[in-house]
Scaffold this motif. Structure first.
Motif, PDB file in Angstrom:
ATOM      1  N   GLY A 123      22.112  51.770  43.623  1.00 14.62           N
ATOM      2  CA  GLY A 123      22.450  50.825  44.674  1.00 14.62           C
ATOM      3  C   GLY A 123      21.506  49.647  44.697  1.00 14.62           C
ATOM      4  N   GLN A 124      20.220  49.914  44.465  1.00 18.47           N
ATOM      5  CA  GLN A 124      19.237  48.835  44.458  1.00 18.47           C
ATOM      6  C   GLN A 124      19.454  47.906  43.273  1.00 18.47           C
ATOM      7  OE1 GLN A 124      17.056  48.633  47.199  1.00 18.47           O
ATOM      8  NE2 GLN A 124      17.079  46.557  46.360  1.00 18.47           N
ATOM      9  N   ARG A 125      19.761  48.492  42.106  1.00 19.82           N
ATOM     10  CA  ARG A 125      20.046  47.648  40.935  1.00 19.82           C
ATOM     11  C   ARG A 125      21.243  46.737  41.209  1.00 19.82           C
ATOM     12  NH1 ARG A 125      18.928  52.575  38.084  1.00 19.82           N
ATOM     13  NH2 ARG A 125      21.154  53.055  37.946  1.00 19.82           N
ATOM     14  N   ALA A 126      22.279  47.329  41.826  1.00 18.23           N
ATOM     15  CA  ALA A 126      23.482  46.546  42.130  1.00 18.23           C
ATOM     16  C   ALA A 126      23.177  45.417  43.111  1.00 18.23           C
ATOM     17  CB  ALA A 126      24.569  47.461  42.676  1.00 18.23           C
ATOM     18  N   LEU A 127      22.434  45.749  44.165  1.00 11.64           N
ATOM     19  CA  LEU A 127      22.094  44.723  45.160  1.00 11.64           C
ATOM     20  C   LEU A 127      21.204  43.640  44.556  1.00 11.64           C
ATOM     21  CD1 LEU A 127      21.476  47.055  48.226  1.00 11.64           C
ATOM     22  CD2 LEU A 127      23.380  45.456  47.959  1.00 11.64           C
ATOM     23  N   ASP A 128      20.249  44.054  43.735  1.00 10.77           N
ATOM     24  CA  ASP A 128      19.369  43.088  43.078  1.00 10.77           C
ATOM     25  C   ASP A 128      20.164  42.153  42.168  1.00 10.77           C
ATOM     26  OD1 ASP A 128      17.203  44.191  44.357  1.00 10.77           O
ATOM     27  OD2 ASP A 128      16.473  45.301  42.607  1.00 10.77           O
ATOM     28  N   GLY A 129      21.264  42.672  41.627  1.00  9.82           N
ATOM     29  CA  GLY A 129      22.113  41.870  40.751  1.00  9.82           C
ATOM     30  C   GLY A 129      23.108  41.006  41.509  1.00  9.82           C
ATOM     31  N   GLY A 130      23.038  41.046  42.836  1.00  9.07           N
ATOM     32  CA  GLY A 130      23.898  40.194  43.639  1.00  9.07           C
ATOM     33  C   GLY A 130      25.214  40.815  44.058  1.00  9.07           C
ATOM     34  N   MET A 131      25.307  42.144  43.993  1.00 10.63           N
ATOM     35  CA  MET A 131      26.562  42.816  44.363  1.00 10.63           C
ATOM     36  C   MET A 131      26.820  42.683  45.858  1.00 10.63           C
ATOM     37  SD  MET A 131      28.912  44.134  42.665  1.00 10.63           S
ATOM     38  CE  MET A 131      30.426  45.082  42.808  1.00 10.63           C
ATOM     39  N   THR A 132      28.072  42.428  46.188  1.00  9.54           N
ATOM     40  CA  THR A 132      28.497  42.281  47.578  1.00  9.54           C
ATOM     41  C   THR A 132      29.797  43.059  47.790  1.00  9.54           C
ATOM     42  OG1 THR A 132      29.858  40.341  47.079  1.00  9.54           O
ATOM     43  CG2 THR A 132      27.536  39.940  47.682  1.00  9.54           C
ATOM     44  N   MET A 133      30.222  43.169  49.039  1.00  4.16           N
ATOM     45  CA  MET A 133      31.502  43.798  49.334  1.00  4.16           C
ATOM     46  C   MET A 133      32.646  43.022  48.670  1.00  4.16           C
ATOM     47  SD  MET A 133      33.096  46.269  51.006  1.00  4.16           S
ATOM     48  CE  MET A 133      32.202  46.784  52.474  1.00  4.16           C
ATOM     49  N   ASP A 134      32.572  41.697  48.697  1.00  2.00           N
ATOM     50  CA  ASP A 134      33.606  40.895  48.038  1.00  2.00           C
ATOM     51  C   ASP A 134      33.723  41.273  46.562  1.00  2.00           C
ATOM     52  OD1 ASP A 134      34.513  39.325  50.177  1.00  2.00           O
ATOM     53  OD2 ASP A 134      32.927  37.855  49.911  1.00  2.00           O
ATOM     54  N   LYS A 135      32.587  41.452  45.910  1.00  2.00           N
ATOM     55  CA  LYS A 135      32.598  41.760  44.478  1.00  2.00           C
ATOM     56  C   LYS A 135      33.083  43.185  44.207  1.00  2.00           C
ATOM     57  CE  LYS A 135      29.078  38.347  43.243  1.00  2.00           C
ATOM     58  NZ  LYS A 135      27.713  38.103  42.731  1.00  2.00           N
ATOM     59  N   VAL A 136      32.792  44.115  45.118  1.00  2.00           N
ATOM     60  CA  VAL A 136      33.339  45.473  44.986  1.00  2.00           C
ATOM     61  C   VAL A 136      34.864  45.416  45.020  1.00  2.00           C
ATOM     62  CG1 VAL A 136      33.558  47.725  46.101  1.00  2.00           C
ATOM     63  CG2 VAL A 136      31.310  46.662  45.927  1.00  2.00           C
ATOM     64  N   LEU A 137      35.407  44.689  45.989  1.00  2.00           N
ATOM     65  CA  LEU A 137      36.861  44.576  46.106  1.00  2.00           C
ATOM     66  C   LEU A 137      37.448  43.837  44.903  1.00  2.00           C
ATOM     67  CD1 LEU A 137      37.062  43.783  49.918  1.00  2.00           C
ATOM     68  CD2 LEU A 137      37.759  45.913  48.803  1.00  2.00           C
ATOM     69  N   ASP A 138      36.722  42.844  44.389  1.00  2.00           N
ATOM     70  CA  ASP A 138      37.184  42.142  43.188  1.00  2.00           C
ATOM     71  C   ASP A 138      37.210  43.073  41.979  1.00  2.00           C
ATOM     72  OD1 ASP A 138      37.657  39.726  44.431  1.00  2.00           O
ATOM     73  OD2 ASP A 138      35.725  38.832  43.871  1.00  2.00           O
ATOM     74  N   MET A 139      36.236  43.989  41.894  1.00  2.00           N
ATOM     75  CA  MET A 139      36.248  44.991  40.820  1.00  2.00           C
ATOM     76  C   MET A 139      37.519  45.821  40.877  1.00  2.00           C
ATOM     77  SD  MET A 139      32.499  46.784  40.362  1.00  2.00           S
ATOM     78  CE  MET A 139      33.180  48.087  39.325  1.00  2.00           C
ATOM     79  N   VAL A 140      37.880  46.234  42.089  1.00  2.00           N
ATOM     80  CA  VAL A 140      39.085  47.052  42.261  1.00  2.00           C
ATOM     81  C   VAL A 140      40.323  46.252  41.858  1.00  2.00           C
ATOM     82  CG1 VAL A 140      40.502  48.326  43.917  1.00  2.00           C
ATOM     83  CG2 VAL A 140      37.999  48.432  44.065  1.00  2.00           C
TER      84      VAL A 140
ATOM     85  N   ALA B  88      41.151  46.052  51.703  1.00  2.00           N
ATOM     86  CA  ALA B  88      41.127  47.273  50.896  1.00  2.00           C
ATOM     87  C   ALA B  88      42.533  47.650  50.438  1.00  2.00           C
ATOM     88  CB  ALA B  88      40.502  48.416  51.691  1.00  2.00           C
ATOM     89  N   VAL B  89      43.501  47.546  51.359  1.00  2.00           N
ATOM     90  CA  VAL B  89      44.891  47.843  51.001  1.00  2.00           C
ATOM     91  C   VAL B  89      45.383  46.858  49.941  1.00  2.00           C
ATOM     92  CG1 VAL B  89      47.265  47.842  51.865  1.00  2.00           C
ATOM     93  CG2 VAL B  89      45.470  48.953  53.191  1.00  2.00           C
ATOM     94  N   GLU B  90      45.102  45.585  50.149  1.00  2.00           N
ATOM     95  CA  GLU B  90      45.543  44.552  49.206  1.00  2.00           C
ATOM     96  C   GLU B  90      44.917  44.748  47.825  1.00  2.00           C
ATOM     97  OE1 GLU B  90      44.614  41.271  46.794  1.00  2.00           O
ATOM     98  OE2 GLU B  90      43.173  41.753  48.372  1.00  2.00           O
ATOM     99  N   ALA B  91      43.648  45.166  47.794  1.00  2.00           N
ATOM    100  CA  ALA B  91      42.950  45.350  46.517  1.00  2.00           C
ATOM    101  C   ALA B  91      43.438  46.580  45.762  1.00  2.00           C
ATOM    102  CB  ALA B  91      41.450  45.453  46.755  1.00  2.00           C
ATOM    103  N   GLY B  92      43.904  47.589  46.493  1.00  2.00           N
ATOM    104  CA  GLY B  92      44.389  48.804  45.848  1.00  2.00           C
ATOM    105  C   GLY B  92      43.520  50.024  46.064  1.00  2.00           C
ATOM    106  N   ILE B  93      42.835  50.064  47.209  1.00  2.00           N
ATOM    107  CA  ILE B  93      42.016  51.226  47.570  1.00  2.00           C
ATOM    108  C   ILE B  93      42.912  52.316  48.158  1.00  2.00           C
ATOM    109  CG2 ILE B  93      40.184  52.060  49.132  1.00  2.00           C
ATOM    110  CD1 ILE B  93      39.196  50.301  46.838  1.00  2.00           C
TER     111      ILE B  93
END
Length: 263
Positions: A68-85, A118-123
């Motif tokens: 989680g720390q590596r992800a946050l240090d790399g600039g990960m956000t909720m927007d980017k999680v949803l974009d991954m999905v 979340a629904v729109e992204a496909g969660i």
């Protein structure tokens, strides 16, 4: 019927146990994380559990905390999680995706906005470890109304008095935590887990999936054999944290998945 329900129905018809794999969204970077995620179904993963990085992950041990720390240090956000999905869904519309994490980032975003996105992204499902059943009105019930399964954790300390409350409003599957403590802290033992799984299955028709402390293919086989499947997280995240190439990470996943499917 959600993708999660469909997956368990298909596995039951095939006489197979489920293999669920956890990765942290954005670890060590978005491109690598997405490449691993896209390769998971081909490696035998039936359901993907995608971590939402958070600064205070109380249920997680050092391996997943560091991810989680590596992800946050790399600039990960909720927007980017949803974009991954969203990116994953362009190539795979069948594999269920469960977001796992903590309530704070969802609360900060706003429940209605988060669920719509979340629904729109496909969660397909949510595991929010710091929201007890007493807080169902916060997220659980709105999520169910939006068509997203809300998956609850049961633990070795969930006694018969507490269990009905934990199962209330739960859908998709029940996640049984095989050990007391944090992720990656100890090895799960099938002999200890079996009576607890039987106790939960006597109280619900939902599939019961066991996680925490599963690190080898043999371990996955033994645990899946006494439940409806198993979850592996830390053992996979360690491979990513060690900087292994994506194909080597997926080879490790395939070994673990084969163990679970051999049960």
């Amino acid at each position: 019927m959600t993708r999660i329900d469909d997956t368990f129905a298909r596995l039951k018809a095939e006489g197979k146990k489920a293999f669920v794999a956890y990765i942290m969204g954005g670890d060590p970077d978005v491109a690598t994380s997405l490449a691993v995620m896209q390769g998971l179904p081909g490696a035998g993963v039936d359901i993907i559990e995608l971590g939402m990085p958070f600064t205070d992950p109380m249920a997680d041990g050092p391996t997943i905390q560091l991810a989680g720390q590596r992800a946050l240090d790399g600039g990960m956000t909720m927007d980017k999680v949803l974009d991954m999905v969203r990116a994953f869904r362009k190539g795979d519309t069948k594999t269920p995706i469960v977001l796992m994490g903590y309530y704070n980032p969802i609360y900060a975003r706003g429940v209605d906005r988060f669920l719509a996105e979340a629904v729109e992204a496909g969660i397909d499902g949510l595991i929010v470890v710091d929201l007890p059943p007493e807080e169902d009105s916060e997220l659980c019930i709105p999520a169910q109304a939006a068509g997203i399964n809300f998956i609850r954790l049961a633990t070795p300390t969930t006694d018969d008095k507490r269990l009905p409350k934990v199962l209330q409003n739960t859908s998709g599957f029940v996640y049984y935590v095989s050990i007391t403590g944090i992720t990656g802290a100890a090895a799960a033992q099938a002999a200890d887990v079996a009576p607890e799984v039987a106790r939960i299955k006597a109280a619900t028709d939902l599939p019961v999936i066991v996680g925490f402390g599963i690190t080898t293919a043999e371990n996955a086989r033994d645990i899946a054999g006494i439940a409806d499947g198993c979850v592996v997280g830390s053992a996979i995240v360690k491979e990513i944290g060690a900087g292994k190439p994506v194909d080597q990470v997926l080879a490790r996943v395939a070994d673990l998945a084969a163990g679970a499917h051999s049960a």
